[in-house]
Design an enzyme around this catalytic site. Structure first.
Site, PDB file in Angstrom:
ATOM      1  N   GLY A   1       0.769  -1.243   0.000  1.00  0.00           N
ATOM      2  CA  GLY A   1       0.000   0.000   0.000  1.00  0.00           C
ATOM      3  C   GLY A   1       0.798   1.291   0.000  1.00  0.00           C
TER       4      GLY A   1
ATOM      5  N   ASP B   1      11.177   4.779  -5.130  1.00  0.00           N
ATOM      6  CA  ASP B   1      10.426   3.522  -4.945  1.00  0.00           C
ATOM      7  C   ASP B   1      11.371   2.337  -4.746  1.00  0.00           C
ATOM      8  OD1 ASP B   1       8.282   1.804  -4.677  1.00  0.00           O
ATOM      9  OD2 ASP B   1       8.040   1.505  -6.840  1.00  0.00           O
TER      10      ASP B   1
END
Ligand code: CA
Length: 708
Positions: free
Chosen positions: A201, A324
């Site tokens: 998430g 990321d």
């Protein structure tokens, strides 16, 4: 390495785009034939009882009946068709003659491990709308076995205990605080009578955590958050108070990220649980003034006490993560030589491209070297392991496009690696990917879809053959044999594209790996020489296991193309060759000669879009909206993989009303395409339609030019 065209193109496009937008549950000795802590701790033997093999997550089988001497006789013993056609990432488990496997949509199946006869099938009936909060396909990586139950984390956030004999649900707990921002794709692990599970998430509004549940009752025993919450609510523990000092702005508005979506390793020797955490959220640290603090404990390995969940140590691999670089790749425990002495270590090859060796008890940095091309940092501090971040990699500060290696996909991500104590080598499914990062200066969060804060539209792949050729050339994969003691490469096998399968190494001097191109292969573990191959008819991304029954060794692998690399990267997804999903469980043994039925013919689709009638403004607006809301499922530059619809081919783009019925009214909700009414206006939907028509016509022109 010709990134020149790509850099030039994305820079131009970026400017052109402008503003567009239990405490201790006793180790009960069950009277049944169930799985115990001691059995998992004993490691892989004839059975495969835990996601990573044994607790150490080495994925090494001591079985040597199948070896580099007789691998040519390995053949298909049986196969089972899987009833879900999405990415298959599950590692099977084998206990007491039964092979358990989780498939896409969090289903679990039990087969006779010798014959392939289906014993039972469990479907948690995950609502298809769940897809909207899942970055990377409806995948499930695995299950846990303990006593007489099998445990699966369902995509919608439930942890479910299933009776191993009957396949019936025993208990079910919702583990996530809300269902808008969290999902489970990872495998639960067992530690002293508890089931450990985290969630995904970090691209949404999630605050990462790992929880422990009593294996028998399903009661929650402890939870450790990976990032601090709103200080006004008070901190749960000192670790959160310390972490809060490394954040700025109102980080809690976006949850903070740091989700524990894959790696969890229990170490009986230290009684610690090591787990990896995901990126800080949003990626762009300027959003809500998160700033360039370290953002603890994101993109880190964290260790907590297995009984209480109390913080023990952390090691942050990527401070101030804006790329990321989740640290969620598998964490392997082993005793290896470090500077002349035997050390009990954790080994890690995360997305950021460095291979780390840390002391397992203290987290002390022992060594770290790049195992891939790394452009975001100039090496690591030799004492602390902290990276020296290059200024140009801080794209939100420069305002320029930064072409990052590794890209968001990572030099190595969830695809399991294996460690052979025999060769002393780690076998890593490695990727070479590039990602242009550009801060979205006008980013505003919304309540739906990923919240990245980067301008994905401005850097999406243009319809320019030179740029596309560069990008394709820069996108590859390989099987990497890495020596963790010397911290150096020993051999590699090149693959055309990224996202090849996880690995298994065995005492037969073998390494098994499936490829994105659709083969299941075996290599000599010491040399990397390819010794065997089986045409699987579909890309393989999952990892194989080995087990033995009645003195016969088997190799099992779940085949079925999908996952993030199918749905997000657009054109690059097809780098390994023609893609299709034929989901199957494949089981091999010596002397077997089974065969798969002939595969259905590949579909060759020709673009036939309506004529473009929109305006330049509509296309610019449509591109920005597409990048924010559609790209995550339908692919970069509106080029989809095989799992989700390619909108350039969609009949709905011919009709303004048809597209609005889907995008605004949720006409395809039952297939996972929910309404975007909360974020997209009717004029926006029309802009997206015009952008799609434009894109389809551009690619049609390229196709026709290529045919000449
Ligand atoms: Ca992430």
């Amino acid at each position: 390495m010709t990134t020149r065209h790509w850099i030039a193109a994305v820079t131009v496009m970026a400017f052109a785009a402008g503003n567009c937008a239990n405490a201790t549950a006793a180790q009960s000795a069950p009277a049944t034939s169930g799985v115990t802590d001691a059995m998992i701790a004993a490691g892989v033997g004839d059975e495969w009882l835990s996601y990573g093999g044994g607790y150490d997550e080495q994925r090494f089988s001591p079985l040597n009946q199948v070896s580099d001497q007789n691998i040519g006789k390995l053949g298909l013993a049986w196969f089972a068709d899987i009833d879900t056609a999405r990415g298959q990432e599950g590692t099977p488990l084998m206990h007491d003659g039964t092979l358990y496997v989780s498939t896409a949509w969090s289903m679990v199946k039990a087969y006779d491990a010798k014959t392939g006869a289906l014993k039972w099938s469990f479907d948690p009936k995950v609502p298809r709308e769940t897809l909207i909060r899942v970055c990377c396909d409806a995948v499930n990586r695995g299950i846990a076995l303990y006593d007489d139950k099998v445990y699966v984390g369902a995509l919608d956030g439930r942890l479910i205990a299933i009776d191993t004999k009957t396949g019936r649900e025993v208990w079910s707990k919702m583990t996530v605080p809300d269902q808008e921002n969290y999902a489970i794709t990872g495998a639960p692990r067992i530690a002293r009578g508890k089931v450990l599970i985290g969630s995904a998430g970090s691209e949404y509004r999630a605050r990462g955590f790992i929880s422990a549940y009593d294996a028998q009752t399903g009661d929650r025993v402890w939870r450790f958050y990976t990032v601090p919450g709103n200080p006004r609510d008070g901190f749960e523990n000192d670790a959160m108070a310390r972490a809060a000092k490394t954040w700025q702005g109102q980080w809690w508005d976006f949850g903070g990220g740091g989700t524990v979506w894959d790696s969890i390793t229990y170490d009986p020797e230290t009684n610690l649980v090591y787990f990896g955490t995901g990126n800080a959220e949003p990626w762009n640290p300027d959003t809500h003034g998160r700033g360039s603090g370290d953002a603890l404990y994101t993109s880190s390995i964290v260790a907590v006490n297995a009984d209480t969940g109390a913080y023990a140590w952390h090691f942050q691999e990527t401070p101030e993560d804006r790329w990321d670089y989740d640290s969620d790749s598998q964490i392997t425990v082993a005793d290896i030589e470090v500077k002349g002495s035997r050390r009990h270590v954790v080994m890690h090859a995360p997305k950021n491209g460095f291979f780390y060796v840390l002391d397992a008890k203290t987290g002390e940095f022992l060594s770290g070297r790049p195992f891939a091309t790394v452009t975001w940092a100039d090496g690591l501090d030799p004492r602390t392991g902290r990276p020296n971040i290059r200024p140009e990699a801080r794209y939100e500060k420069t305002g320029e496009v930064y072409l990052g290696r590794p890209g968001y996909y990572g030099a190595h991500t969830w695809h399991p690696m294996s460690f052979s104590p025999k060769t002393g080598l780690m076998y890593i499914p490695a990727n070479n990917t590039v990602q242009p990062y550009l801060a979205d200066k006008d980013f505003k969060g919304s309540d739906i879809g990923a919240q990245l804060g980067i301008d994905s539209g401005a850097v999406s792949l243009p319809a320019d053959t030179r740029v596309r050729a560069d990008a394709m050339a820069d996108t590859t994969g390989h099987l990497l044999a890495w020596d963790p003691v010397a911290q150096k490469e020993v051999w590699r096998v090149e693959h055309p594209g990224p996202s090849n399968g996880g690995t298994l190494s065995t005492a037969g001097n073998l390494v098994f790996q499936g490829t994105a191109g659709g083969e299941f292969r075996a290599y000599a573990a010491d040399s990397g020489k390819q010794l065997w191959s089986f045409p699987a008819q579909t890309g393989i991304i999952a990892a194989p296991i080995s087990y033995a029954i009645d003195g016969k060794q088997y190799i099992a692998i779940l085949a079925g193309w999908g996952g993030l690399w199918d749905i997000y990267p657009g054109l690059l997804a097809g780098k390994s060759g023609p893609m299709r999903n034929l989901s199957r469980l494949l089981v091999f043994t010596l002397g077997a000669d089974g065969a798969l039925p002939p595969p259905p013919p590949m579909k060759d689709r020709v673009l036939d879009p309506p004529a473009f009638t929109g305006t330049t403004e509509q296309v610019a607006r449509g591109l920005a909206l597409y990048a924010q809301y559609c790209l995550g499922c339908h692919g970069d530059a509106a080029i989809a993989g095989v799992l989700n619809p390619d909108l350039r081919h969609s009949g709905a783009i011919a009709s303004s009303d048809a597209l609005k019925a889907i995008v605004l009214d949720g006409a395809l909700r039952h297939k996972g395409m929910v309404s975007f009414k909360s974020a997209v206006t009717p004029a926006d939907a029309e802009a997206i339609r015009q952008y799609l028509i434009k894109r389809a016509n551009e690619d049609k022109a390229l196709e026709m030019a290529a045919q000449k």
